[in-house]
Scaffold this motif. Structure first.
Motif, mmCIF file in Angstrom:
data_model
loop_
_atom_site.group_PDB
_atom_site.id
_atom_site.type_symbol
_atom_site.label_atom_id
_atom_site.label_comp_id
_atom_site.label_asym_id
_atom_site.label_seq_id
_atom_site.Cartn_x
_atom_site.Cartn_y
_atom_site.Cartn_z
ATOM 1 N N ILE A 229 8.399 6.451 5.892
ATOM 2 C CA ILE A 229 7.875 5.664 7.011
ATOM 3 C C ILE A 229 7.427 4.317 6.452
ATOM 4 O O ILE A 229 6.609 4.260 5.530
ATOM 5 C CB ILE A 229 6.701 6.398 7.681
ATOM 6 C CG1 ILE A 229 7.158 7.784 8.159
ATOM 7 C CG2 ILE A 229 6.152 5.583 8.849
ATOM 8 C CD1 ILE A 229 6.031 8.765 8.362
ATOM 9 N N LEU B 159 4.843 5.209 3.455
ATOM 10 C CA LEU B 159 4.249 6.477 3.846
ATOM 11 C C LEU B 159 5.267 7.609 3.687
ATOM 12 O O LEU B 159 6.383 7.511 4.229
ATOM 13 C CB LEU B 159 3.815 6.435 5.322
ATOM 14 C CG LEU B 159 2.518 5.744 5.730
ATOM 15 C CD1 LEU B 159 2.452 4.302 5.281
ATOM 16 C CD2 LEU B 159 2.342 5.846 7.224
ATOM 17 N N PRO B 160 4.884 8.684 3.021
ATOM 18 C CA PRO B 160 5.762 9.858 3.030
ATOM 19 C C PRO B 160 5.610 10.586 4.365
ATOM 20 O O PRO B 160 4.722 10.240 5.154
ATOM 21 C CB PRO B 160 5.204 10.715 1.881
ATOM 22 C CG PRO B 160 3.784 10.314 1.753
ATOM 23 C CD PRO B 160 3.681 8.895 2.223
ATOM 24 N N ARG C 11 0.860 -1.176 0.000
ATOM 25 C CA ARG C 11 0.000 0.000 0.000
ATOM 26 C C ARG C 11 0.899 1.229 0.000
ATOM 27 O O ARG C 11 1.997 1.225 0.553
ATOM 28 C CB ARG C 11 -0.913 0.026 1.232
ATOM 29 C CG ARG C 11 -1.924 -1.102 1.261
ATOM 30 C CD ARG C 11 -2.844 -0.987 2.450
ATOM 31 N NE ARG C 11 -3.756 0.146 2.303
ATOM 32 C CZ ARG C 11 -4.667 0.471 3.211
ATOM 33 N NH1 ARG C 11 -4.766 -0.223 4.325
ATOM 34 N NH2 ARG C 11 -5.466 1.496 3.023
ATOM 35 N N ALA C 12 0.390 2.278 -0.627
ATOM 36 C CA ALA C 12 1.147 3.528 -0.665
ATOM 37 C C ALA C 12 0.176 4.682 -0.485
ATOM 38 O O ALA C 12 -0.991 4.584 -0.879
ATOM 39 C CB ALA C 12 1.906 3.668 -1.975
ATOM 40 N N PHE C 13 0.681 5.758 0.105
ATOM 41 C CA PHE C 13 -0.202 6.874 0.439
ATOM 42 C C PHE C 13 0.355 8.187 -0.078
ATOM 43 O O PHE C 13 1.562 8.347 -0.292
ATOM 44 C CB PHE C 13 -0.373 6.949 1.960
ATOM 45 C CG PHE C 13 -1.165 5.803 2.513
ATOM 46 C CD1 PHE C 13 -0.544 4.613 2.837
ATOM 47 C CD2 PHE C 13 -2.546 5.899 2.664
ATOM 48 C CE1 PHE C 13 -1.260 3.545 3.314
ATOM 49 C CE2 PHE C 13 -3.277 4.830 3.143
ATOM 50 C CZ PHE C 13 -2.631 3.647 3.479
ATOM 51 N N ALA C 14 -0.551 9.124 -0.254
ATOM 52 C CA ALA C 14 -0.216 10.496 -0.667
ATOM 53 C C ALA C 14 0.658 10.446 -1.930
ATOM 54 O O ALA C 14 0.325 9.728 -2.864
ATOM 55 C CB ALA C 14 0.422 11.237 0.487
ATOM 56 N N ARG C 15 1.758 11.194 -1.936
ATOM 57 C CA ARG C 15 2.518 11.258 -3.178
ATOM 58 C C ARG C 15 3.099 9.907 -3.585
ATOM 59 O O ARG C 15 3.373 9.691 -4.769
ATOM 60 C CB ARG C 15 3.608 12.325 -3.103
ATOM 61 C CG ARG C 15 4.725 12.077 -2.117
ATOM 62 C CD ARG C 15 5.759 13.172 -2.290
ATOM 63 N NE ARG C 15 6.986 12.907 -1.565
ATOM 64 C CZ ARG C 15 7.297 13.472 -0.406
ATOM 65 N NH1 ARG C 15 6.455 14.300 0.162
ATOM 66 N NH2 ARG C 15 8.449 13.197 0.172
ATOM 67 N N ALA D 174 3.292 -1.020 3.945
ATOM 68 C CA ALA D 174 2.830 0.300 3.502
ATOM 69 C C ALA D 174 3.986 1.289 3.442
ATOM 70 O O ALA D 174 4.859 1.290 4.326
ATOM 71 C CB ALA D 174 1.748 0.811 4.449
ATOM 72 N N VAL E 10 5.641 0.716 7.198
ATOM 73 C CA VAL E 10 4.686 0.108 8.137
ATOM 74 C C VAL E 10 4.372 -1.312 7.671
ATOM 75 O O VAL E 10 4.033 -1.525 6.505
ATOM 76 C CB VAL E 10 3.392 0.950 8.193
ATOM 77 C CG1 VAL E 10 2.371 0.324 9.137
ATOM 78 C CG2 VAL E 10 3.692 2.372 8.637
ATOM 79 N N SER F 197 1.459 7.141 -3.538
ATOM 80 C CA SER F 197 0.427 6.428 -4.277
ATOM 81 C C SER F 197 0.406 6.886 -5.732
ATOM 82 O O SER F 197 0.051 6.117 -6.626
ATOM 83 C CB SER F 197 -0.948 6.616 -3.640
ATOM 84 O OG SER F 197 -1.389 7.944 -3.760
ATOM 85 N N ASP F 198 0.807 8.118 -5.975
ATOM 86 C CA ASP F 198 0.917 8.597 -7.360
ATOM 87 C C ASP F 198 1.957 7.770 -8.111
ATOM 88 O O ASP F 198 1.844 7.551 -9.325
ATOM 89 C CB ASP F 198 1.337 10.073 -7.403
ATOM 90 C CG ASP F 198 0.296 11.015 -6.799
ATOM 91 O OD1 ASP F 198 0.655 12.171 -6.481
ATOM 92 O OD2 ASP F 198 -0.868 10.588 -6.644
ATOM 93 N N GLU G 83 1.017 -7.001 5.049
ATOM 94 C CA GLU G 83 0.777 -5.722 4.378
ATOM 95 C C GLU G 83 1.948 -4.786 4.659
ATOM 96 O O GLU G 83 2.270 -4.511 5.820
ATOM 97 C CB GLU G 83 -0.516 -5.087 4.895
ATOM 98 C CG GLU G 83 -0.805 -3.730 4.270
ATOM 99 C CD GLU G 83 -2.075 -3.106 4.805
ATOM 100 O OE1 GLU G 83 -3.172 -3.549 4.463
ATOM 101 O OE2 GLU G 83 -1.960 -2.132 5.587
#
Lengths: 92, 134
Positions: free
Chosen positions: A59, A86-87, A6-10, A84, A61, A12-13, A82
Motif C-alpha cells: 500500500i 505499508l504492508p 515512512r515505513a510501517f510494520a515489517r 509511506a 500512501v 520499517s524493519d 510524505e
C-alpha cells in the motif's frame, strides 16, 4: 527536493521508520521507490517483482492519501511530500 | 468515541454510554490477545494519520446506513499481554438486527482497510502477523 519516507510494520524493519531523501524535482512515486530500494537487493525484492512492478500487496500512501498502483508512474511528488510504505494491514 | 489508544480499554463505560432512550439492542465486539502456540505478547502498531480518519469514515458510514444510536470504536496500540483487549466496538440501535450487522461490518472493514499491524512474540521473538490479502 526533499521527500519524507515512512515505513510501517515489517517494512520499517527493512527501510527504517522515517527518513528524508533527496530526489530530483518532478520525481514520480515509482522513481522515488526505485531510489529508496536502489542500494539493497532485499529492499528491491520487498517492493518490486522481477518484472519491475510494485508488488500488488504493498500500500503506497502520499500525504495520507492512498495511491492506486496504476497511478504510481504518473503521480508526481512535491517538496516535503510524505511517501509511506505499508504492508498488508492486520488490525482488528 | 472513535480512536486509538495506548491505554487499557474499558468496556463497561462504553456499554453504559450506549444505553440511550431509543436503544433496544447493544452489541459489542471485544477482540483480545489469544495465546496461540506460545504467544506471550503482542505489539500493535498504527499509522495514526491514516488510521484515525479511516476509523472515522467507517463509523460515519455505518452509523448512517444502519441508523445507529451510539457507536464506540477503540483500537489499542503498544504492547499487550495475552487476554488484554485489542479492539472494542460497541453499537446500539433500536433493533438487534441493525446492531449485529453494523458491528460485524465495522470489524470486517477495520481488518480489511485500517493501517494497523500486529507483531506476536513467542519466547521473546517477534513476528509480524500476515495481513489482509496475504
Amino acid at each position: 527536493m526533499q521527500i519524507k519516507i515512512r515505513a510501517f510494520a515489517r517494512f520499517s524493519d527493512l527501510f527504517g521508520t522515517a527518513s528524508i531523501i533527496e530526489v530530483p524535482e518532478g520525481s514520480t512515486v515509482i522513481s522515488v521507490l526505485r531510489t529508496v530500494a536502489a542500494d539493497d537487493e532485499e529492499k528491491m525484492k520487498a517492493i518490486f517483482t522481477e518484472e519491475g512492478q510494485v508488488r500488488q500487496h504493498i500500500i503506497i500512501v502520499v500525504n495520507r492519501s492512498r495511491i492506486e498502483h496504476d497511478d504510481l508512474m504518473v503521480h508526481i511528488l512535491g517538496q516535503d511530500d510524505e511517501l509511506a510504505l505499508l504492508p498488508p494491514v492486520a488490525g482488528g | 468515541m472513535i480512536g486509538i489508544t495506548t491505554d487499557p480499554i474499558e468496556i463497561g463505560p462504553a456499554i453504559d454510554a450506549a444505553r440511550t432512550w431509543n436503544t433496544g439492542a447493544i452489541v459489542s465486539f471485544v477482540g483480545t490477545v489469544r495465546e496461540d502456540d506460545g504467544v506471550t505478547e503482542m505489539e500493535v502498531e498504527a499509522y495514526h494519520d491514516l488510521a484515525i480518519p479511516d476509523l472515522e469514515l467507517i463509523a460515519a458510514d455505518v452509523s448512517a446506513r444502519y441508523g445507529l444510536n451510539y457507536l464506540h470504536i477503540v483500537h489499542r496500540t503498544g504492547r499487550l499481554q495475552v487476554g488484554e483487549t485489542i479492539l472494542l466496538i460497541v453499537c446500539s440501535a433500536a433493533h438487534r438486527r441493525e446492531a449485529f450487522v453494523a458491528c460485524e461490518e465495522i470489524l470486517e472493514r477495520i481488518k480489511e482497510r485500517v493501517p494497523i499491524w500486529k507483531r506476536v512474540f513467542r519466547e521473546g521473538r517477534g513476528e509480524w502477523a500476515p495481513g489482509h490479502r496475504e
